[in-house]
Design an enzyme around this catalytic site. Structure first.
Site, PDB file in Angstrom:
ATOM      1  N   GLY A  13       1.231  -7.550  -2.673  1.00 48.31           N
ATOM      2  CA  GLY A  13       0.276  -6.698  -3.380  1.00 48.31           C
ATOM      3  C   GLY A  13      -0.979  -7.351  -3.923  1.00 48.31           C
ATOM      4  O   GLY A  13      -1.717  -6.715  -4.670  1.00 48.31           O
ATOM      5  N   SER A  19      -6.036  -7.717  -9.005  1.00 47.34           N
ATOM      6  CA  SER A  19      -4.706  -7.157  -8.730  1.00 47.34           C
ATOM      7  C   SER A  19      -3.676  -7.641  -9.747  1.00 47.34           C
ATOM      8  O   SER A  19      -3.661  -8.824 -10.118  1.00 47.34           O
ATOM      9  CB  SER A  19      -4.216  -7.587  -7.339  1.00 47.34           C
ATOM     10  OG  SER A  19      -5.034  -7.062  -6.338  1.00 47.34           O
ATOM     11  N   ILE A  20      -2.797  -6.745 -10.142  1.00 46.08           N
ATOM     12  CA  ILE A  20      -1.696  -7.127 -11.035  1.00 46.08           C
ATOM     13  C   ILE A  20      -0.869  -8.232 -10.373  1.00 46.08           C
ATOM     14  O   ILE A  20      -0.463  -9.197 -11.029  1.00 46.08           O
ATOM     15  CB  ILE A  20      -0.844  -5.891 -11.376  1.00 46.08           C
ATOM     16  CG1 ILE A  20      -1.643  -4.969 -12.327  1.00 46.08           C
ATOM     17  CG2 ILE A  20       0.482  -6.291 -12.000  1.00 46.08           C
ATOM     18  CD1 ILE A  20      -0.953  -3.674 -12.694  1.00 46.08           C
ATOM     19  N   ASP A  67       2.166  -4.600   6.832  1.00 43.72           N
ATOM     20  CA  ASP A  67       2.045  -3.221   6.361  1.00 43.72           C
ATOM     21  C   ASP A  67       3.470  -2.760   6.067  1.00 43.72           C
ATOM     22  O   ASP A  67       4.286  -2.615   6.985  1.00 43.72           O
ATOM     23  CB  ASP A  67       1.401  -2.360   7.455  1.00 43.72           C
ATOM     24  CG  ASP A  67       1.241  -0.919   7.016  1.00 43.72           C
ATOM     25  OD1 ASP A  67       2.005  -0.468   6.119  1.00 43.72           O
ATOM     26  OD2 ASP A  67       0.372  -0.224   7.560  1.00 43.72           O
ATOM     27  N   VAL A  68       3.775  -2.571   4.787  1.00 47.59           N
ATOM     28  CA  VAL A  68       5.172  -2.314   4.412  1.00 47.59           C
ATOM     29  C   VAL A  68       5.696  -0.963   4.898  1.00 47.59           C
ATOM     30  O   VAL A  68       6.890  -0.695   4.791  1.00 47.59           O
ATOM     31  CB  VAL A  68       5.390  -2.435   2.878  1.00 47.59           C
ATOM     32  CG1 VAL A  68       5.202  -3.864   2.408  1.00 47.59           C
ATOM     33  CG2 VAL A  68       4.479  -1.474   2.113  1.00 47.59           C
ATOM     34  N   ILE A  95       2.920  -2.791  -5.114  1.00 47.40           N
ATOM     35  CA  ILE A  95       2.299  -2.012  -4.042  1.00 47.40           C
ATOM     36  C   ILE A  95       2.390  -0.524  -4.364  1.00 47.40           C
ATOM     37  O   ILE A  95       3.429  -0.062  -4.841  1.00 47.40           O
ATOM     38  CB  ILE A  95       3.068  -2.272  -2.724  1.00 47.40           C
ATOM     39  CG1 ILE A  95       2.705  -3.654  -2.169  1.00 47.40           C
ATOM     40  CG2 ILE A  95       2.792  -1.199  -1.691  1.00 47.40           C
ATOM     41  CD1 ILE A  95       3.506  -4.008  -0.936  1.00 47.40           C
ATOM     42  N   TYR A 159      -2.680  11.625 -12.237  1.00 43.47           N
ATOM     43  CA  TYR A 159      -1.737  10.672 -11.625  1.00 43.47           C
ATOM     44  C   TYR A 159      -0.876  11.367 -10.560  1.00 43.47           C
ATOM     45  O   TYR A 159      -0.451  10.761  -9.579  1.00 43.47           O
ATOM     46  CB  TYR A 159      -0.882  10.019 -12.709  1.00 43.47           C
ATOM     47  CG  TYR A 159      -0.338   8.663 -12.322  1.00 43.47           C
ATOM     48  CD1 TYR A 159      -1.191   7.629 -11.936  1.00 43.47           C
ATOM     49  CD2 TYR A 159       1.024   8.400 -12.331  1.00 43.47           C
ATOM     50  CE1 TYR A 159      -0.703   6.384 -11.577  1.00 43.47           C
ATOM     51  CE2 TYR A 159       1.528   7.161 -11.977  1.00 43.47           C
ATOM     52  CZ  TYR A 159       0.657   6.160 -11.600  1.00 43.47           C
ATOM     53  OH  TYR A 159       1.155   4.937 -11.245  1.00 43.47           O
ATOM     54  N   LYS A 166       6.430   7.113  -8.739  1.00 39.73           N
ATOM     55  CA  LYS A 166       6.878   6.103  -9.712  1.00 39.73           C
ATOM     56  C   LYS A 166       8.223   6.495 -10.337  1.00 39.73           C
ATOM     57  O   LYS A 166       9.040   5.624 -10.630  1.00 39.73           O
ATOM     58  CB  LYS A 166       5.824   5.898 -10.813  1.00 39.73           C
ATOM     59  CG  LYS A 166       4.534   5.236 -10.322  1.00 39.73           C
ATOM     60  CD  LYS A 166       4.775   3.853  -9.740  1.00 39.73           C
ATOM     61  CE  LYS A 166       3.482   3.117  -9.453  1.00 39.73           C
ATOM     62  NZ  LYS A 166       3.673   1.913  -8.633  1.00 39.73           N
ATOM     63  N   LEU A 198      -8.367  -1.973  -8.162  1.00 32.90           N
ATOM     64  CA  LEU A 198      -8.782  -1.095  -7.053  1.00 32.90           C
ATOM     65  C   LEU A 198      -7.976   0.196  -7.037  1.00 32.90           C
ATOM     66  O   LEU A 198      -8.529   1.293  -6.955  1.00 32.90           O
ATOM     67  CB  LEU A 198      -8.509  -1.815  -5.730  1.00 32.90           C
ATOM     68  CG  LEU A 198      -9.590  -2.676  -5.102  1.00 32.90           C
ATOM     69  CD1 LEU A 198      -9.092  -3.188  -3.759  1.00 32.90           C
ATOM     70  CD2 LEU A 198     -10.882  -1.877  -4.944  1.00 32.90           C
TER      71      LEU A 198
END
Ligand code: NAD
Length: 259
Positions: A13, A19-20, A67-68, A95, A159, A166, A198
């Site tokens: 990710g 990015s985190i 690409d997961v 991700i 969201y 999530k 992003l």
């Protein structure tokens, strides 16, 4: 103190230095971890990831495109990780993806089936797909960490389908923890407060969410992404050896109050 000395991890990710995953990686490396990185394939992304790694003196680090959403690419990634990295003490899944057209206020009911399924696939199912492959390379004491957000627990403006994904991700964490715990592998999620990355910029209500947190959170501020990285070190390290199936909030306390 080097909490991750002698440990090897695979981090999914990193897209850029906001990015985190990158903040987790920097803190993990500072605590002595050896990290390998997997990123979404593509020339632009590869260049961005290379620049990000170079900026921290990590240009010689192991990387592998994946690409997961592809089982074949996941198989290739974990085969290469086994060959080049050997065993894995931790995996970070940082991700998520959903079509931004449906991450705008007032668009949830309009979410088409394919948009819904893709969001759930990339943002939730891939944790299961990665954990299944990772556990074969993990000794007892291994730690798997996923990134989530409070929009899994309550409806957050804009969201939308990502909140549903999530919720599924947090549930996947509990079921994986229940199953992999038999082998001494822990699975947790870290629920971060909003950070300007992003992905976050694709959420229509993000500015309003950031303002609300700054105003109402017990700490009266938003979190710094580095704070997510620091807490992740705890969850990846033996300091949290008794913790699994948990959603750990790093959100300036926002989840704990009524607004
Ligand atoms: P980011 O855009 O930097 O990271 C998202 C990553 O997902 C990118 O590296 C992207 O390439 C990757 N990705 C998307 N689809 C992929 C695919 N098919 N295969 C491989 N990689 C893919 O944004 P971020 O905010 O750092 O997001 C990381 C995680 O943190 C996500 O799970 C996100 O939902 C979560 N999170 C973010 C916030 C926030 O406010 N930024 C808050 C809580 C949780």
């Amino acid at each position: 103190m080097n909490l991750l000395e002698g440990k090897t991890g695979l981090i999914f990710g990193v897209a850029n230095d906001r990015s985190i995953a990158w903040h987790i990686a920097k803190n993990a490396v500072a605590h002595g971890a050896r990290c390998g990185f997997s990123y979404l394939p593509g020339e632009k992304m590869e260049a961005r990831v290379r620049r990000t790694l170079e900026s921290a003196g990590l240009s010689d680090t192991w990387t592998f495109p994946c690409d997961v959403s592809s089982d074949e690419q996941l198989d290739a990634l974990f085969a290469a990780a086994e060959k080049d990295l050997g065993s894995l003490d931790f995996v970070v899944h940082s991700i998520a993806f959903a079509d931004r057209a449906y991450l705008q206020p007032g668009t949830f009911a309009a979410t088409p089936r394919d948009v819904f399924l893709q969001a759930l696939d990339i943002s939730a199912y891939t944790l299961v797909a990665a954990a299944r492959r990772a556990e074969k390379l993990m000794p007892a004491g291994g730690s798997i960490l996923a990134m989530t957000y409070y929009g899994a627990e309550k409806a957050a403006t804009g969201y939308n389908v990502m909140g549903v994904a999530k919720s599924a991700l947090e549930s996947c964490v509990r079921y994986l923890a229940a199953e992999l715990g038999e082998r001494g592998i822990r699975v947790n999620s870290l629920s971060a407060g909003p950070c300007r990355t992003l992905s976050a910029m694709a959420v229509g209500g993000i500015d309003r969410i950031l303002d609300k947190v700054e105003h109402d959170a017990p700490l009266r501020r938003n979190i710094a992404t580095d704070e997510v990285g620091k807490s992740a070190v705890y969850l990846l390290s033996d300091l949290s050896s008794g913790v699994t199936g948990e959603t750990h909030h790093v959100d300036a306390g926002y989840h704990s109050i009524v607004t």
